[in-house]
Each structure stands twice: as structure tokens, then as C-alpha cells.
Write an enzyme that holds these catalytic residues in place. Sequence first.
Site, PDB file in Angstrom:
ATOM      1  N   TYR A  54      45.499   8.417  49.649  1.00 57.10           N
ATOM      2  CA  TYR A  54      46.833   8.561  50.361  1.00 57.10           C
ATOM      3  C   TYR A  54      46.762   8.425  51.798  1.00 57.10           C
ATOM      4  CZ  TYR A  54      48.462  10.377  45.858  1.00 57.10           C
ATOM      5  OH  TYR A  54      48.774  10.582  44.545  1.00 57.10           O
ATOM      6  N   SER A 152      44.115  11.189  35.618  1.00 58.22           N
ATOM      7  CA  SER A 152      45.698  10.592  36.059  1.00 58.22           C
ATOM      8  C   SER A 152      45.793   9.324  35.525  1.00 58.22           C
ATOM      9  CB  SER A 152      45.735  10.503  37.336  1.00 58.22           C
ATOM     10  OG  SER A 152      46.993   9.882  37.910  1.00 58.22           O
TER      11      SER A 152
END
Length: 341
Positions: A54, A152
Site C-alpha cells: 500500500y 487473501s
Amino acid sequence: MEYRYLGRSGLKISELTYGNWITHGSQVENDVATQCVRAALDVGITSFDTADTYANTTAEVVLGEALASERRESLEIFTKVYWATGPKGANDAGLSRKHIMESINGSLRRLKTDYVDVYQAHRFDVETPLEETMLAFADVVRSGKALYIGVSEWNADQIRAGRVLADDLGIHLVSNQPEYSMLWRVIEGEVVPASRDLGLSQIVFSPLAQGILTGKYLPGRPAPAGSRATDTNGGASFISRWMKDEVLQRVQGLAPIAAELDLSMAQLGVAWVLQNPNVASAIIGASRPEQVKENVAAVGVKLEADVLARIDEVLGDAVNTDTTWTSRRAPKGRPPVEPRV
């Protein structure tokens, strides 16, 4: 705030997790990001989710600084590894032993902590043997740098294979982090049943479909200034699939249901995902502290069967339940290496 067990483990996490995908380090200034984290703490959120990728590691730095004054034992911090970071060289992505071992050290340094509660494989790495990946995760756990392991957006078969190896290695694979909302239900057919049988929970992201389910995007109208749909740094590309008049019109049909329940549309959307017993927590993001305070009202809301049926009727064919999408959206290989200059 209420808390749920994460998978078949003794770890409890808050029903809302504060996440900083897109926002911290890119969409909002650092001081506002810190205010959002403080707002999350004030309403009882103890779980925080980020990833090394991120804002190319900056989001972890911002979160680490925002949480630095908190008692570490009172928090559950999650981060992830897979996508490219740094200069994006040949080993700067994926789930090789090299990348995992180097990435956990970098994440801990940026987060200002000795360990993370859950270290997650951000995607499945088709280029690395799963045995290598899970052994590296096991060594991360045994070194005390992570307490639990998660994944994920893995499909059901990948989760099953990962769980077998985790059990053999004596480590706890406890969670999957998929996209899930009223509009995006692709995990319900295969991923949720497999996870339930294996003792994994879902920590879901985008419970508001990138903001579509807040009702602020109106059919036939331009996106509001400053909204995610106008964010050229990445937000607009993520939300574009929902920016269709036929979808937006159906979403507006949820407004009367929310009003009858004395909820905002955002609260209704978050409450909806929490009705799924396999969901341990819904990740919320924020660009303003008041958004955090609004979402917390969704905790503890019970949606009766007739309400759930009305939601299904209103959304109709705007809902995606196609189980193949988990695999279709998965990377077919690691991100390409960027040449040195």
C-alpha cells in the site's frame, strides 16, 4: 464494539477492522490519517489491517506512527506480503522464502512493532512451490514475528492445500481476506463453505463496494467531487465496474430499507456482511474521522430474514455470485520486473 473469534483459534478481533488501503500515504494527508486511526480507537476498534504494497510501504509507516503510543497487547495488527515493493526487482514480489523473510522484517520496522498478529499471503503465488511458502511462514511464526497466518483472495482449493501444510507444520492458518459486499458475493458458493469446514474466518474488504453502497453515487449524475470515483491515483479504477446507471439505480432502492431500520445506507451495507457467521470482521477505510464513527453503528445490528430477502429483491441481477471470479481475478504470475536504469 463487539468481538469475534478469528477462525478456529483463541484470537478475538473487533467486528470492524480499520484498513488503510488506498487512503494512507496516498489519498489523505498523514495528519488526517492519524485522526482516522484515533477515531477508530475511540469507538473500540482494536484490529488494524495494512500491507507492505500500500502506497509502496508508506501506508505501513503511517499506521505504525499512528499506533506508536498504544499498548501493543491491546491491538491486533495485520499486514500482508506478495505484491511488488521497493524498486520492483526480480525478488521484490511473490511468496518465495527470500521475499517473505525480507518483507516481514521491513513490515515490522515500518509498523514499529516486534510482531504482527496475522501475517497474510496477499495473493497465491503460482511461481513458488506452496511448500516453500508455508515453510517460510512457519519460520516467521516460530521466530515470534507473527502469531497467526492468513491468506487473501485464495480460492477454495488453494485454501485447502495451504491448510494441510499449515497443519503439518504446526502453525495456525486462521483467515482469508476476500472482497465481499451485497453486490459482490462470489465467495459464498465455495470459499466460505471450505473455510468454515477448515476453521478459517473471513476478514472482508470493500463491504461498501468501494463506496457505491453508501448511495452517494447517483444514476445519470457525475461522481461527487473528491470522491473515490474521481481519484486518478487508483481509486477510480477500482470503483469503475460499479459506475453503471443500472447498478446505481438498484442501490438507490436500498434507501427506504435503511431508513426503516434507522440506519444510513453505509451502516446497512456493513451490517449486511456481518450477518454472515463466517465473517469475523469487516474492514472499513476512511478519509475523514466521522466516517469511522458512522460505520460503528452497524455493529450488533440484526437483519431479519425478511429484510435480507428484500435486499436481494432490490439488487436483483446487479449481484455477482459467480464463484469463478476469485480465480479469474488472481494474478497469473508475479508482477513484471522493472529494468534497472
